[in-house]
Design a protein around this motif. Structure first.
Motif, PDB file in Angstrom:
ATOM      1  N   ARG A 184       0.840  -1.044  -0.153  1.00 61.66           N
ATOM      2  CA  ARG A 184       0.111  -0.072   0.225  1.00 61.66           C
ATOM      3  C   ARG A 184       0.480   1.336   0.070  1.00 61.66           C
ATOM      4  O   ARG A 184       0.639   1.716  -0.651  1.00 61.66           O
ATOM      5  CB  ARG A 184      -0.967  -0.546   1.152  1.00 61.66           C
ATOM      6  N   GLN A 185       2.687   1.363   0.552  1.00 62.14           N
ATOM      7  CA  GLN A 185       3.058   2.511   0.525  1.00 62.14           C
ATOM      8  C   GLN A 185       3.627   2.778  -1.186  1.00 62.14           C
ATOM      9  O   GLN A 185       3.333   3.424  -1.581  1.00 62.14           O
ATOM     10  CB  GLN A 185       4.089   2.292   1.114  1.00 62.14           C
ATOM     11  N   LEU A 186       3.530   1.608  -0.916  1.00 63.97           N
ATOM     12  CA  LEU A 186       4.640   1.491  -2.691  1.00 63.97           C
ATOM     13  C   LEU A 186       3.554   2.099  -3.579  1.00 63.97           C
ATOM     14  O   LEU A 186       3.671   2.864  -4.740  1.00 63.97           O
ATOM     15  CB  LEU A 186       5.156   0.462  -2.931  1.00 63.97           C
ATOM     16  N   VAL A 187       1.911   1.986  -3.424  1.00 64.75           N
ATOM     17  CA  VAL A 187       1.276   2.726  -4.457  1.00 64.75           C
ATOM     18  C   VAL A 187       1.263   3.892  -3.903  1.00 64.75           C
ATOM     19  O   VAL A 187       1.103   4.781  -5.388  1.00 64.75           O
ATOM     20  CB  VAL A 187      -0.029   1.543  -4.180  1.00 64.75           C
ATOM     21  N   ASP A 188       1.243   4.212  -3.134  1.00 64.21           N
ATOM     22  CA  ASP A 188       0.912   5.340  -2.385  1.00 64.21           C
ATOM     23  C   ASP A 188       1.747   6.300  -3.081  1.00 64.21           C
ATOM     24  O   ASP A 188       1.337   7.677  -3.330  1.00 64.21           O
ATOM     25  CB  ASP A 188       0.711   5.961  -0.799  1.00 64.21           C
ATOM     26  N   GLU A 189       2.814   6.022  -3.265  1.00 65.97           N
ATOM     27  CA  GLU A 189       4.156   6.580  -3.001  1.00 65.97           C
ATOM     28  C   GLU A 189       4.277   6.832  -5.247  1.00 65.97           C
ATOM     29  O   GLU A 189       3.977   7.630  -5.657  1.00 65.97           O
ATOM     30  CB  GLU A 189       5.426   6.031  -2.628  1.00 65.97           C
TER      31      GLU A 189
END
Length: 154
Positions: A142-147
């Motif tokens: 999720r963090q990678l997607v948000d970035e």
């Protein structure tokens, strides 16, 4: 960015200018393929500091809309046949569309035919609601997607 890049030297293309559009084109709140493309073209590639448009992963022609059937189809072309980030790119596209367009549209996201070694598997993962939901529950993913979704004026 990941360490040990799969495609260390991608071909980078110039960004196209945005087309100035007037609001009266959408008096009936229709969803236009160009609107969709404009909303996803600046998504950052998970491996590189370039947008999906700059890497030619997406193009205006890769978005189709069928208003009558309530369907949106996005096809994208990974930069290499064995791209391990294809599912992340597809997940980024899905999240962006979920946040930007009416929920009554059925969204299909697929890799372009012949563009990925595991095309069928990737397409199945990207269009399975349970798999998408499970992926978005993973905090690292999720963090990678948000970035990737952060607008950085690439």
């Amino acid at each position: 960015m990941t360490i040990g890049l799969i495609n260390a030297n991608p071909i980078v293309h110039a960004k196209k200018e945005r087309i100035a559009r007037t609001e009266d084109l959408h008096c009936d709140d229709a969803v236009d393929p160009l609107d969709i493309y404009d909303s996803v073209r600046d998504i950052r590639d998970p491996e590189h500091p370039y947008s999906l448009e700059q890497l030619s992963v997406l193009s205006e022609e890769s978005v189709t809309v069928d208003e009558k059937r309530g369907r949106i189809l996005i096809t994208f072309t990974p930069t290499i046949q064995h791209c391990s980030m294809a599912t992340v790119i597809g997940l980024c596209l899905r999240v962006k569309l979920m946040n930007s367009f009416p929920p009554h549209f059925k969204v299909d996201i697929k890799v372009s035919p012949g563009s990925h070694a595991n095309e069928e598997s990737v397409n199945k993962q990207l269009n399975d609601k349970e798999r998408v939901a499970a992926a978005l529950e993973n905090p690292n993913l999720r963090q990678l997607v948000d970035e990737c979704l952060q607008s950085n004026d690439l």
